[in-house]
Design a protein around this motif. Structure first.
Motif, PDB file in Angstrom:
ATOM      1  N   LYS A  85      -3.219   4.300  16.275  1.00  0.00           N
ATOM      2  CA  LYS A  85      -4.184   5.195  15.624  1.00  0.00           C
ATOM      3  C   LYS A  85      -3.530   6.186  14.667  1.00  0.00           C
ATOM      4  N   SER A  86      -2.280   6.558  14.939  1.00  0.00           N
ATOM      5  CA  SER A  86      -1.629   7.565  14.099  1.00  0.00           C
ATOM      6  C   SER A  86      -0.844   6.954  12.947  1.00  0.00           C
ATOM      7  N   ARG A  87      -0.880   5.654  12.812  1.00  0.00           N
ATOM      8  CA  ARG A  87      -0.109   4.985  11.764  1.00  0.00           C
ATOM      9  C   ARG A  87      -0.549   5.420  10.364  1.00  0.00           C
ATOM     10  N   TRP A  88      -1.817   5.789  10.205  1.00  0.00           N
ATOM     11  CA  TRP A  88      -2.301   6.201   8.894  1.00  0.00           C
ATOM     12  C   TRP A  88      -1.580   7.463   8.407  1.00  0.00           C
ATOM     13  N   MET A  89      -1.161   8.312   9.347  1.00  0.00           N
ATOM     14  CA  MET A  89      -0.461   9.540   8.949  1.00  0.00           C
ATOM     15  C   MET A  89       0.844   9.215   8.224  1.00  0.00           C
ATOM     16  N   LEU A  90       1.520   8.170   8.660  1.00  0.00           N
ATOM     17  CA  LEU A  90       2.764   7.779   7.996  1.00  0.00           C
ATOM     18  C   LEU A  90       2.511   7.336   6.563  1.00  0.00           C
ATOM     19  N   MET A  91       1.337   6.751   6.327  1.00  0.00           N
ATOM     20  CA  MET A  91       0.992   6.297   4.978  1.00  0.00           C
ATOM     21  C   MET A  91       0.743   7.484   4.042  1.00  0.00           C
ATOM     22  N   VAL A  92       0.593   8.681   4.591  1.00  0.00           N
ATOM     23  CA  VAL A  92       0.462   9.892   3.779  1.00  0.00           C
ATOM     24  C   VAL A  92       1.776  10.668   3.775  1.00  0.00           C
ATOM     25  N   ILE A  93       2.445  10.719   4.924  1.00  0.00           N
ATOM     26  CA  ILE A  93       3.682  11.499   5.042  1.00  0.00           C
ATOM     27  C   ILE A  93       4.771  10.955   4.117  1.00  0.00           C
ATOM     28  N   PHE A  94       5.002   9.646   4.153  1.00  0.00           N
ATOM     29  CA  PHE A  94       6.092   9.074   3.359  1.00  0.00           C
ATOM     30  C   PHE A  94       5.915   9.292   1.855  1.00  0.00           C
ATOM     31  N   PRO A  95       4.756   9.045   1.262  1.00  0.00           N
ATOM     32  CA  PRO A  95       4.631   9.325  -0.180  1.00  0.00           C
ATOM     33  C   PRO A  95       4.873  10.793  -0.528  1.00  0.00           C
ATOM     34  N   LEU A  96       4.390  11.704   0.321  1.00  0.00           N
ATOM     35  CA  LEU A  96       4.608  13.124   0.041  1.00  0.00           C
ATOM     36  C   LEU A  96       6.087  13.484   0.118  1.00  0.00           C
ATOM     37  N   VAL A  97       6.759  13.021   1.156  1.00  0.00           N
ATOM     38  CA  VAL A  97       8.175  13.347   1.331  1.00  0.00           C
ATOM     39  C   VAL A  97       9.022  12.695   0.238  1.00  0.00           C
TER      40      VAL A  97
ATOM     41  N   LEU B 265       0.828  -1.210   0.000  1.00  0.00           N
ATOM     42  CA  LEU B 265       0.000   0.000   0.000  1.00  0.00           C
ATOM     43  C   LEU B 265       0.860   1.256   0.000  1.00  0.00           C
ATOM     44  N   LEU B 266       1.934   1.233   0.757  1.00  0.00           N
ATOM     45  CA  LEU B 266       2.831   2.382   0.797  1.00  0.00           C
ATOM     46  C   LEU B 266       3.448   2.634  -0.575  1.00  0.00           C
ATOM     47  N   MET B 267       3.831   1.571  -1.259  1.00  0.00           N
ATOM     48  CA  MET B 267       4.381   1.704  -2.607  1.00  0.00           C
ATOM     49  C   MET B 267       3.317   2.261  -3.563  1.00  0.00           C
ATOM     50  N   LEU B 268       2.103   1.746  -3.467  1.00  0.00           N
ATOM     51  CA  LEU B 268       1.013   2.220  -4.324  1.00  0.00           C
ATOM     52  C   LEU B 268       0.726   3.696  -4.083  1.00  0.00           C
ATOM     53  N   TYR B 269       0.628   4.102  -2.815  1.00  0.00           N
ATOM     54  CA  TYR B 269       0.353   5.501  -2.496  1.00  0.00           C
ATOM     55  C   TYR B 269       1.488   6.406  -2.962  1.00  0.00           C
ATOM     56  N   THR B 270       2.709   5.920  -2.881  1.00  0.00           N
ATOM     57  CA  THR B 270       3.852   6.708  -3.343  1.00  0.00           C
ATOM     58  C   THR B 270       3.798   6.908  -4.854  1.00  0.00           C
ATOM     59  N   ILE B 271       3.476   5.859  -5.579  1.00  0.00           N
ATOM     60  CA  ILE B 271       3.361   5.969  -7.037  1.00  0.00           C
ATOM     61  C   ILE B 271       2.238   6.930  -7.409  1.00  0.00           C
ATOM     62  N   ILE B 272       1.112   6.836  -6.713  1.00  0.00           N
ATOM     63  CA  ILE B 272      -0.004   7.748  -6.984  1.00  0.00           C
ATOM     64  C   ILE B 272       0.404   9.193  -6.701  1.00  0.00           C
ATOM     65  N   ALA B 273       1.101   9.424  -5.591  1.00  0.00           N
ATOM     66  CA  ALA B 273       1.537  10.780  -5.244  1.00  0.00           C
ATOM     67  C   ALA B 273       2.507  11.333  -6.285  1.00  0.00           C
ATOM     68  N   ILE B 274       3.420  10.499  -6.767  1.00  0.00           N
ATOM     69  CA  ILE B 274       4.384  10.947  -7.778  1.00  0.00           C
ATOM     70  C   ILE B 274       3.684  11.256  -9.099  1.00  0.00           C
ATOM     71  N   VAL B 275       2.810  10.369  -9.526  1.00  0.00           N
ATOM     72  CA  VAL B 275       2.095  10.576 -10.795  1.00  0.00           C
ATOM     73  C   VAL B 275       1.251  11.841 -10.728  1.00  0.00           C
ATOM     74  N   PHE B 276       0.517  12.024  -9.635  1.00  0.00           N
ATOM     75  CA  PHE B 276      -0.319  13.226  -9.500  1.00  0.00           C
ATOM     76  C   PHE B 276       0.548  14.486  -9.484  1.00  0.00           C
ATOM     77  N   TYR B 277       1.653  14.439  -8.764  1.00  0.00           N
ATOM     78  CA  TYR B 277       2.552  15.587  -8.656  1.00  0.00           C
ATOM     79  C   TYR B 277       3.077  16.002 -10.032  1.00  0.00           C
ATOM     80  N   TYR B 278       3.592  15.037 -10.783  1.00  0.00           N
ATOM     81  CA  TYR B 278       4.140  15.380 -12.095  1.00  0.00           C
ATOM     82  C   TYR B 278       3.048  15.675 -13.116  1.00  0.00           C
ATOM     83  N   TYR B 279       1.888  15.086 -12.964  1.00  0.00           N
ATOM     84  CA  TYR B 279       0.762  15.431 -13.843  1.00  0.00           C
ATOM     85  C   TYR B 279       0.388  16.899 -13.646  1.00  0.00           C
TER      86      TYR B 279
END
Length: 146
Positions: free
Chosen positions: A112-124, A32-46
């Protein structure tokens, strides 16, 4: 001869530990982390390529979102002051129920805060890739990818 047996036993233990580590690894979360990272990169460059006039807003949104989430993550987890603390480490002035509640609260907050890491890492990671592209690839290798 005895030294050789000890080395073989250590080797077997190392292989067993490696297999346990691989088995205990959370492959679903890593995927999931890999998928979210790919989505974040694609959206960013799009947004930067297709809508070039909004590229400053896209970069700003990624930076601000990542910064706010990092601060919120540390604040919610109380700067990890309770991480790694055991029952015996807590002060004697606390009752048994207070100690148990404190340790349960620390574990609950981390879960409970683990979901934040799933957003922070793809953005960073996306921002790091962009910085690498801007300041290393474009500058030193004269390659224009986008």
């Amino acid at each position: 001869m005895k030294k050789k047996r000890i080395e073989e036993k250590n080797e077997v233990r190392a292989v067993g530990s490696f297999k346990k580590a691989i088995g205990a690894f959370n492959w679903h979360r890593a995927g999931l982390l890999m998928l979210y990272t790919i989505i974040a990169i694609v959206f960013y460059y799009y947004m930067n390529i297709a809508h070039g006039e909004y590229s400053a807003y896209t970069v700003g949104a990624y930076v601000i979102t990542a910064a706010v989430l990092v601060v919120a993550y540390f604040a919610y987890n109380r700067a990890f002051t309770g991480h790694g603390v055991t029952y015996d480490m807590l002060p004697d002035t606390m009752s048994d129920t207070e100690k148990k509640e404190y340790l349960d609260d620390v574990a609950k907050r981390e879960e409970k805060s683990r979901w934040m890491l799933m957003v922070i890492f793809p953005l960073v990671i996306t921002l790091m890739i962009d910085m690498l592209k801007l300041f290393v690839i474009d500058k030193y290798f004269d390659i224009k990818l986008f």
